[in-house]
Design an enzyme around this catalytic site. Sequence first.
Site, mmCIF file in Angstrom:
data_model
loop_
_atom_site.group_PDB
_atom_site.id
_atom_site.type_symbol
_atom_site.label_atom_id
_atom_site.label_comp_id
_atom_site.label_asym_id
_atom_site.label_seq_id
_atom_site.Cartn_x
_atom_site.Cartn_y
_atom_site.Cartn_z
ATOM 1 N N ALA A 80 0.842 -1.201 0.000
ATOM 2 C CA ALA A 80 0.000 0.000 0.000
ATOM 3 C C ALA A 80 0.874 1.246 0.000
ATOM 4 O O ALA A 80 2.009 1.235 0.475
ATOM 5 C CB ALA A 80 -0.927 0.012 1.213
ATOM 6 N N ASP A 81 0.320 2.329 -0.537
ATOM 7 C CA ASP A 81 1.008 3.614 -0.521
ATOM 8 C C ASP A 81 -0.030 4.724 -0.472
ATOM 9 O O ASP A 81 -1.112 4.597 -1.051
ATOM 10 C CB ASP A 81 1.894 3.786 -1.758
ATOM 11 C CG ASP A 81 2.798 4.998 -1.630
ATOM 12 O OD1 ASP A 81 3.823 4.889 -0.928
ATOM 13 O OD2 ASP A 81 2.470 6.056 -2.201
#
Length: 203
Positions: A80-81
């Site tokens: 995730a980012d």
Amino acid sequence: MISCFDSDRNLKNAPRLILASSSPRRKDILSMLGYPFEVRASDCDETLSGRETPEEAVKILSARKAFAVSRESGEAVLGADTVVFLNGRILGKPKNREDAFNTLSFLSGKVHHVYTGVTLITDDKTLVLSDMALVEFKELSEKDINSYIDTGECFGKAGSYAIQGIGERLVARTEGDFYTIVGLPLVLTDKILTDAGILKIKP
């Protein structure tokens, strides 16, 4: 390697979930959802061309993080980012105090968007998705901003604030999934993991 599951329930046929992030916030959210998982911190190049939209940026970086983590057959990797976006600018983590001050001054009194990309890699497919939420900041004085920076909480956070912590005081309102702002969309993540056959820990 951090194990977040110590039950001997029958999960033999379910993929083993790996979280490709050392973020305590993402770890907490995934734990809250009830999935057994292990943490393997991802060390990848987060440099972008600068031409990406915020949605493209978080998808690219979440995929890089997931692919950077070694994977064996029977493992599913979640990356995730998160970025903050306002007036054509993608705001990542602050480089120093001055950078944090400038970012928070820029956000003061305005509505911005927070994008989080999520990538799930399994044996048979790769999903790369994103979610967006809206955040409106209060009008902040220099004293407000400096006091917040003094807490140290702004460092290592996209947009130089943590809405789940002291940074909540900076926020007037939000729209969308609160956990997208924190760093891992609750509804989206739950759906893709369930669809991939990742089993939850039964209460």
